[in-house]
Scaffold this motif. Structure first.
Motif, PDB file in Angstrom:
ATOM      1  N   VAL A 156       0.844  -1.208   0.000  1.00  0.00           N
ATOM      2  CA  VAL A 156       0.000   0.000   0.000  1.00  0.00           C
ATOM      3  C   VAL A 156       0.872   1.248   0.000  1.00  0.00           C
ATOM      4  N   LYS A 157       1.935   1.215   0.791  1.00  0.00           N
ATOM      5  CA  LYS A 157       2.852   2.355   0.847  1.00  0.00           C
ATOM      6  C   LYS A 157       3.405   2.704  -0.528  1.00  0.00           C
ATOM      7  N   GLU A 158       3.828   1.690  -1.263  1.00  0.00           N
ATOM      8  CA  GLU A 158       4.383   1.931  -2.593  1.00  0.00           C
ATOM      9  C   GLU A 158       3.344   2.550  -3.524  1.00  0.00           C
ATOM     10  N   LEU A 159       2.087   2.110  -3.378  1.00  0.00           N
ATOM     11  CA  LEU A 159       1.040   2.644  -4.244  1.00  0.00           C
ATOM     12  C   LEU A 159       0.711   4.098  -3.881  1.00  0.00           C
ATOM     13  N   VAL A 160       0.789   4.424  -2.608  1.00  0.00           N
ATOM     14  CA  VAL A 160       0.560   5.813  -2.184  1.00  0.00           C
ATOM     15  C   VAL A 160       1.627   6.723  -2.785  1.00  0.00           C
ATOM     16  N   ILE A 161       2.879   6.306  -2.692  1.00  0.00           N
ATOM     17  CA  ILE A 161       3.963   7.099  -3.295  1.00  0.00           C
ATOM     18  C   ILE A 161       3.738   7.223  -4.805  1.00  0.00           C
TER      19      ILE A 161
ATOM     20  N   LEU B  55      -5.890  -1.551  -6.065  1.00  0.00           N
ATOM     21  CA  LEU B  55      -4.621  -2.275  -6.208  1.00  0.00           C
ATOM     22  C   LEU B  55      -3.790  -2.295  -4.932  1.00  0.00           C
ATOM     23  N   GLY B  56      -4.278  -1.655  -3.863  1.00  0.00           N
ATOM     24  CA  GLY B  56      -3.482  -1.448  -2.650  1.00  0.00           C
ATOM     25  C   GLY B  56      -2.656  -2.636  -2.216  1.00  0.00           C
TER      26      GLY B  56
ATOM     27  N   VAL C 212      -6.801  11.217  -5.744  1.00  0.00           N
ATOM     28  CA  VAL C 212      -6.299   9.920  -6.185  1.00  0.00           C
ATOM     29  C   VAL C 212      -6.896   8.866  -5.254  1.00  0.00           C
ATOM     30  N   THR C 213      -7.579   7.883  -5.833  1.00  0.00           N
ATOM     31  CA  THR C 213      -8.285   6.921  -5.006  1.00  0.00           C
ATOM     32  C   THR C 213      -8.131   5.492  -5.515  1.00  0.00           C
ATOM     33  N   ASP C 214      -8.159   4.564  -4.592  1.00  0.00           N
ATOM     34  CA  ASP C 214      -8.157   3.143  -4.932  1.00  0.00           C
ATOM     35  C   ASP C 214      -9.579   2.603  -4.999  1.00  0.00           C
ATOM     36  N   PHE C 215     -10.571   3.523  -4.873  1.00  0.00           N
ATOM     37  CA  PHE C 215     -11.977   3.117  -4.824  1.00  0.00           C
ATOM     38  C   PHE C 215     -12.815   3.974  -5.773  1.00  0.00           C
ATOM     39  N   PRO C 216     -12.580   3.858  -7.079  1.00  0.00           N
ATOM     40  CA  PRO C 216     -13.319   4.696  -8.030  1.00  0.00           C
ATOM     41  C   PRO C 216     -14.773   4.255  -8.163  1.00  0.00           C
TER      42      PRO C 216
END
Length: 389
Positions: free
Chosen positions: A88-93, A274-275, A254-258
């Motif tokens: 999740v951290k990598e996806l946030v960056i 994708l988290g 920016v969201t992981d929940f469109p």
């Protein structure tokens, strides 16, 4: 035949299942279910077998599991906090880079040139200035929630040269020790919101956090802030978010929940949840929760449960009883009295409580008889008793 049978839902990483099978726990046999192992399967309408001992969630959130119902039935619910944190951290960056460098919009533009008669090289050179972005270095990042994921995001963002402000009134000592010394605690939430260029949420969904980020808080944001949500969609009031996006209070989201409503807006970047979708995260979650299930069924130890207290007692040379009981005075005294009445000495004992529930592990020199188990069950306030070994 294996003593315990585990039923799985969703695709559970093979590495965790192999660990279960290595200690003679069968997987998906056509018989009574002792353990459930799942990811996103909705279990709220599930009819639990009377033999069910525990549910393992190969992930962090347990909103798909009827936790209260499980508690009433003595079913321990485990999760795997932190096992997917790096993913999740990598996806946030990545999300911050997608927004700040206009990568998403640049990719969309380049792909639109496919199958045309245009000279793509000339086109992109002529139009690249439209996608000019900004660097992360020197920008301020606000993080609300400094758990396993929040701490990793904070440390990596700081390493990238960002100025990081964190807000979490409930941060644990262990998490605080893991924070980079360059991460600054925000004096209050309003101070954080009004100063950051990026804002990311890393908090669980519960009654306190549901609809946490509303228009009042959005109105406190620094103009042009980019907001990221890789936590839970319900922590943000969607109608207020749309208003803030339309009024340019929020520059990008920016969201992981469109969903349909959000994607109507050009300043929303949606990712397909994708988290935790990396092989490493799926392996980590599966391995972690499998080991917890083994500890529970074989030794009675509870680690990372969301509904019962953590309770770990090292194995002794004797025999072990596990007892769930109401958290009220003299329960331990009554339990030990019943054991003493049968002439059994106690080697080791541990009692832990969580809210209205307590959990007791008792190791005795001699094997407890079925009669003793029944006597403990009959104590007023005792909910469930299990002979471990």
């Amino acid at each position: 035949m294996s003593k315990f049978n585990c039923k799985t839902y969703n695709k559970i990483a093979k590495k965790g299942l192999e660990i279960l099978e290595s200690v003679d726990i069968s997987i998906n046999e056509d018989r009574n279910v002792d353990l459930l192992l799942l990811r996103s399967q909705n279990m709220h309408d599930y009819d639990f077998d009377s033999t069910l001992l525990a549910v393992g969630r190969a992930g962090a959130g347990t909103n798909n599991i009827p936790v209260e119902k499980c508690t009433k039935n003595g079913i321990v619910v485990f999760n795997a906090p932190g096992a997917n944190a790096n993913a999740v951290k990598e996806l946030v960056i990545s999300g911050m880079l997608l927004a700040s460098r206009n990568i998403y919009f640049g990719l969309t533009y380049v792909n639109s040139l496919k199958n045309t008669d245009k000279d793509i090289h000339e086109e992109v050179e002529r139009n690249k200035s439209k996608f000019k972005g900004a660097e992360l270095r020197g920008k301020k990042l606000g993080i609300i929630g400094l758990g396993a994921i929040g701490v990793l995001v904070a440390n990596d963002a700081a390493a990238l040269g960002m100025e990081v402000l964190g807000f979490d009134p409930y941060i644990s000592v262990d998490r605080a020790w893991g924070l980079s010394t360059s991460v600054k605690p925000a004096s209050n939430l309003k101070n954080l919101l009004s100063n950051v260029d990026f804002l990311t949420f890393h908090m669980p969904l519960n009654d306190t956090t549901r609809d946490f980020f509303d228009f009042e808080k959005m109105s406190s944001l620094k103009k042009g802030c980019t907001v990221l949500n890789f936590a839970r969609p319900e922590i943000i009031v969607e109608s207020d978010l749309c208003k803030a996006l339309d009024e340019k209070i929020i520059n990008k989201f920016v969201t992981d929940f469109p969903n349909n409503t959000l994607l109507e807006r050009d300043n929303v970047i949606g990712l397909p949840h994708l988290g935790a979708s990396t092989q490493e995260a799926e392996d980590n979650c599966s391995i972690m929760v499998s080991r917890q299930l083994i500890e529970y069924v074989h030794r009675g130890n509870i680690m990372n449960s969301v509904n019962f207290p953590n309770c770990v007692l090292e194995p002794s040379s004797g025999h072990r009883i596990a007892i769930f009981n109401e958290n009220k005075p003299n329960m331990v005294g009554q339990i030990t009295a019943k054991i003493a009445d049968k002439g059994l000495n106690i080697i080791e004992m541990m009692n832990k409580s969580r809210g209205e529930i307590a959990y007791t592990l008792v190791d005795t020199i001699k094997e407890p008889s079925d009669d003793l188990i029944d006597n403990i069950k009959n104590i007023d306030g005792v909910l469930f008793v299990r002979k471990i070994y």
